[in-house]
Design a protein around this motif. Sequence first.
Motif, PDB file in Angstrom:
ATOM      1  N   PRO A 126       0.809  -1.227   0.000  1.00 25.55           N
ATOM      2  CA  PRO A 126       0.000   0.000   0.000  1.00 25.55           C
ATOM      3  C   PRO A 126       0.837   1.269   0.000  1.00 25.55           C
ATOM      4  CG  PRO A 126       0.031  -0.982   2.182  1.00 25.55           C
ATOM      5  CD  PRO A 126       0.728  -1.959   1.275  1.00 25.55           C
ATOM      6  N   THR A 127       2.079   1.173   0.471  1.00 26.43           N
ATOM      7  CA  THR A 127       3.032   2.286   0.413  1.00 26.43           C
ATOM      8  C   THR A 127       4.326   1.769  -0.183  1.00 26.43           C
ATOM      9  OG1 THR A 127       3.793   1.836   2.674  1.00 26.43           O
ATOM     10  CG2 THR A 127       2.023   3.463   2.402  1.00 26.43           C
ATOM     11  N   PRO A 128       5.134   2.608  -0.811  1.00 24.57           N
ATOM     12  CA  PRO A 128       6.366   2.114  -1.423  1.00 24.57           C
ATOM     13  C   PRO A 128       7.294   1.466  -0.393  1.00 24.57           C
ATOM     14  CG  PRO A 128       5.879   4.348  -2.138  1.00 24.57           C
ATOM     15  CD  PRO A 128       4.945   4.053  -1.010  1.00 24.57           C
ATOM     16  N   ARG A 129       7.748   0.259  -0.664  1.00 23.91           N
ATOM     17  CA  ARG A 129       8.724  -0.402   0.200  1.00 23.91           C
ATOM     18  C   ARG A 129       9.322  -1.589  -0.543  1.00 23.91           C
ATOM     19  NH1 ARG A 129       3.893  -1.629   3.471  1.00 23.91           N
ATOM     20  NH2 ARG A 129       3.283  -3.811   3.214  1.00 23.91           N
ATOM     21  N   TRP A 130      10.471  -2.043  -0.029  1.00 30.19           N
ATOM     22  CA  TRP A 130      11.201  -3.179  -0.604  1.00 30.19           C
ATOM     23  C   TRP A 130      11.531  -2.952  -2.080  1.00 30.19           C
ATOM     24  CZ3 TRP A 130       6.368  -6.163   1.096  1.00 30.19           C
ATOM     25  CH2 TRP A 130       6.313  -6.253   2.487  1.00 30.19           C
ATOM     26  N   GLY A 131      11.676  -1.701  -2.467  1.00 29.19           N
ATOM     27  CA  GLY A 131      11.961  -1.399  -3.860  1.00 29.19           C
ATOM     28  C   GLY A 131      10.765  -1.509  -4.769  1.00 29.19           C
ATOM     29  N   ARG A 132       9.589  -1.701  -4.201  1.00 28.40           N
ATOM     30  CA  ARG A 132       8.361  -1.801  -4.994  1.00 28.40           C
ATOM     31  C   ARG A 132       7.563  -0.504  -4.884  1.00 28.40           C
ATOM     32  NH1 ARG A 132       6.078  -7.152  -5.955  1.00 28.40           N
ATOM     33  NH2 ARG A 132       7.563  -8.778  -5.368  1.00 28.40           N
ATOM     34  N   PRO A 133       6.931  -0.085  -5.964  1.00 25.81           N
ATOM     35  CA  PRO A 133       6.029   1.057  -5.866  1.00 25.81           C
ATOM     36  C   PRO A 133       4.766   0.647  -5.110  1.00 25.81           C
ATOM     37  CG  PRO A 133       5.848   0.079  -8.030  1.00 25.81           C
ATOM     38  CD  PRO A 133       6.974  -0.648  -7.332  1.00 25.81           C
ATOM     39  N   SER A 134       4.057   1.625  -4.596  1.00 27.23           N
ATOM     40  CA  SER A 134       2.780   1.318  -3.949  1.00 27.23           C
ATOM     41  C   SER A 134       1.760   0.918  -5.013  1.00 27.23           C
ATOM     42  CB  SER A 134       2.268   2.528  -3.173  1.00 27.23           C
ATOM     43  OG  SER A 134       1.808   3.528  -4.072  1.00 27.23           O
ATOM     44  N   PHE A 135       0.712   0.225  -4.581  1.00 26.27           N
ATOM     45  CA  PHE A 135      -0.333  -0.179  -5.511  1.00 26.27           C
ATOM     46  C   PHE A 135      -1.022   1.051  -6.111  1.00 26.27           C
ATOM     47  CE2 PHE A 135      -4.673  -2.225  -6.224  1.00 26.27           C
ATOM     48  CZ  PHE A 135      -4.273  -2.857  -7.391  1.00 26.27           C
ATOM     49  N   ARG A 136      -1.221   2.089  -5.298  1.00 28.22           N
ATOM     50  CA  ARG A 136      -1.832   3.322  -5.809  1.00 28.22           C
ATOM     51  C   ARG A 136      -0.958   3.944  -6.900  1.00 28.22           C
ATOM     52  NH1 ARG A 136      -5.506   6.781  -3.137  1.00 28.22           N
ATOM     53  NH2 ARG A 136      -6.768   5.623  -1.658  1.00 28.22           N
ATOM     54  N   GLN A 137       0.360   3.947  -6.693  1.00 26.77           N
ATOM     55  CA  GLN A 137       1.259   4.494  -7.719  1.00 26.77           C
ATOM     56  C   GLN A 137       1.146   3.699  -9.013  1.00 26.77           C
ATOM     57  OE1 GLN A 137       4.917   4.229  -5.420  1.00 26.77           O
ATOM     58  NE2 GLN A 137       5.053   6.459  -5.232  1.00 26.77           N
ATOM     59  N   VAL A 138       1.060   2.378  -8.876  1.00 27.95           N
ATOM     60  CA  VAL A 138       0.910   1.529 -10.052  1.00 27.95           C
ATOM     61  C   VAL A 138      -0.378   1.875 -10.786  1.00 27.95           C
ATOM     62  CG1 VAL A 138       0.470  -0.851 -10.802  1.00 27.95           C
ATOM     63  CG2 VAL A 138       2.306  -0.372  -9.176  1.00 27.95           C
ATOM     64  N   LEU A 139      -1.470   2.005 -10.056  1.00 25.77           N
ATOM     65  CA  LEU A 139      -2.765   2.295 -10.682  1.00 25.77           C
ATOM     66  C   LEU A 139      -2.750   3.634 -11.414  1.00 25.77           C
ATOM     67  CD1 LEU A 139      -5.231   1.082  -7.896  1.00 25.77           C
ATOM     68  CD2 LEU A 139      -4.471  -0.157  -9.943  1.00 25.77           C
ATOM     69  N   HIS A 140      -2.147   4.650 -10.789  1.00 25.10           N
ATOM     70  CA  HIS A 140      -2.078   5.971 -11.437  1.00 25.10           C
ATOM     71  C   HIS A 140      -1.222   5.904 -12.703  1.00 25.10           C
ATOM     72  CE1 HIS A 140      -4.279   8.497  -8.623  1.00 25.10           C
ATOM     73  NE2 HIS A 140      -3.712   7.834  -7.617  1.00 25.10           N
ATOM     74  N   ALA A 141      -0.114   5.141 -12.643  1.00 25.18           N
ATOM     75  CA  ALA A 141       0.753   5.044 -13.823  1.00 25.18           C
ATOM     76  C   ALA A 141       0.052   4.318 -14.958  1.00 25.18           C
ATOM     77  CB  ALA A 141       2.046   4.325 -13.441  1.00 25.18           C
ATOM     78  N   VAL A 142      -0.679   3.257 -14.635  1.00 22.21           N
ATOM     79  CA  VAL A 142      -1.396   2.513 -15.668  1.00 22.21           C
ATOM     80  C   VAL A 142      -2.498   3.385 -16.273  1.00 22.21           C
ATOM     81  CG1 VAL A 142      -2.926   0.547 -16.097  1.00 22.21           C
ATOM     82  CG2 VAL A 142      -0.861   0.239 -14.704  1.00 22.21           C
ATOM     83  N   THR A 143      -3.225   4.115 -15.424  1.00 25.16           N
ATOM     84  CA  THR A 143      -4.280   4.992 -15.933  1.00 25.16           C
ATOM     85  C   THR A 143      -3.709   6.073 -16.851  1.00 25.16           C
ATOM     86  OG1 THR A 143      -5.573   4.630 -13.925  1.00 25.16           O
ATOM     87  CG2 THR A 143      -6.161   6.530 -15.274  1.00 25.16           C
TER      88      THR A 143
END
Length: 667
Positions: A126-143
């Motif tokens: 749900p928040t950026p961690r472990w070198g992964r973007p947050s799920f919200r960031q992913v959704l905004h980028a895909v949109t």
Amino acid sequence: MARNRLAETASPYLNQHADNPVHWQPWDEEALAEARKRSVPIHLSIGYAACHWCHVMANESFSDPGTAAYLNQNFVNIKVDREERPDIDQVYMAALHSLGVPGGWPLTMFLTPQTEPFWGGTYFPPTPRWGRPSFRQVLHAVTETWQHKPETVATNTKAIATHLMSGQATEPPPDTHPDPELLDAAAAQILVHFDLERGGLKGAPKFPQAPLLEMMWRAHLRTGNTAYADAVLITLRNLCQGGIYDHLGGGFARYAVDDQWLVPHFEKMLSDNGQLLYLLCLAYEKTGEPLFRARLEETANWLLNEMRLPSGAFATSLDADTDHEEGATYVWSADEIEDHLGAATETFAKLYDVTPEGNWEGRNILNRLRTEAFAWLGESNEATLARHRASLLTVRNTRAQPARDDKVLTDWNATLIAALARSSVVLSRPDLLTAATDAFAFLSENKTPSGQLAHAWCDGRITAEAVSTDHAQMLRAAIELYAATAEKHYLDSAKASVDVLETNYYDDDSGSYYLANAAQDALFARLHSDSDEAMPAATGVAAEACGRLFLLTGETSYLDRAETIIRHQARAIARNLIATASLQNAWDTALRARHVIVFGSESKTDDTIAKHIAAEADPALTREYRPDSSASEARLRICDMERCYPDITASQEIADLLARTRTGHTR
């Protein structure tokens, strides 16, 4: 705007998400039509009921009202149970791999309304961690990409499609049979990667990888090299004594997260336990070790007591989590052990690795991996430990329990049926054979409206049509049931399974079986089932069973099919030794299959003959008992891939002939 429709489904996994604020849809025409109508991307989430990280993402993101609102506004959200729809999972997992992303669940993919994948991943926090973007960031980028960079979407979909289709490219098979020395060389190469102290392949995490263990076992039988059998036996002993085994309730967890088989990923899957039960039969037949017999008995009892459904079929899995905590049902504190075992605590704790500080996150996973606990301690001591374990299990049963996925999967059940049929002979337990025959009858009788085998059944209804792994495993199960019962209708069932595979799944160009039926709803791609995953591939299982079916029926078409597959797949085996273990097992059967028939009346059947056959512990050998009331003494007939030998009765002659035919031939 859509609503969450998952409450209408039967899948326990989909039902877990029925209360999410996300407007989840099942994979059906209504959902796909909505994506086309709204011209928005599909957010596809694939998982399964026992998946820990699926639960984590559900709790963190899919239960969050803000995240759900964004998903509902910008996507059509489709949730798929990967066990119910392995065809969908296969296609989009392959698409993820084509992006260079390792696989896993939950699988998160983004598709065009025409179901073409253009980006994806697995778990997102749900928040950026472990070198992964947050799920919200992913959704905004895909949109953003979908709305403003259509050329990127088009480029990605084309690249993924090209990659998937290149993986399905075929080349003409060699005109001659591949050299069996290649099979032996493959086993030698795999052995280099085995952990000869702990078993399994080196490193962590450790998966049992049953098809690979069977491949190594067969290499020992074929070559006489004991190093191959040792690698398997070391693995099985560590599995049986490790934390991956449930020492109180029986049964094996999916895998171990460490390199010592200590810390399991606590989910228990029917597919893994069926495959391991079969391997334990082989190990016990070969060695007679009481450890293997104990784990056979305990695991079979767990399956019958906890996984068998009123229908006679078996449930799919037990969850990794209890009340959102992984492994909560299974772990212990030292004080809890002492409270319930009292004076026996010191000895039990020493043997089962129980300490005040714990061996995992401050708690204790029961195991016998320590040197002083690893060996079998003798009948009296083991019986005492069994009483202590039974006492602790009674206490554990009062705790909250992991959820059970009551979905019935045909291929997973058939894998277990084959193992139960063999176990019934090895353990002299008719109840196991009854369980196997009852489950087989349920799977055979519960057909789709068109009269076809189902893949998934839940809540009183069929929820998915069969895939090729269902027919391949039912073919194998029918052969094992025939071996255990000598009832001809199981041979008829085996033949019928081959007919369906040939008609609806076989691809002449590649010499392999597609996973999905050509008549089913078309997906983005139609892929072959020729690489082993958690379950062995349909192509390998069917080819192996066809080799045995040839000897049982004398019909050369079955051997021709097995050998054609092997010729086609020889290059694939050379390219990927691990993922083609079931194909290598089929090749081994084509070289070494034996049909062993015992003739005699019940009162005149020689136990010595049965012991000689059992000691072969050979998955390429199909045994059969044929009553003969006129026989003055029991006799044995052996047919292999070259000839049938004269019937024999003398014990030493039987032992000699079995040894002579064990290594097979070169066609």
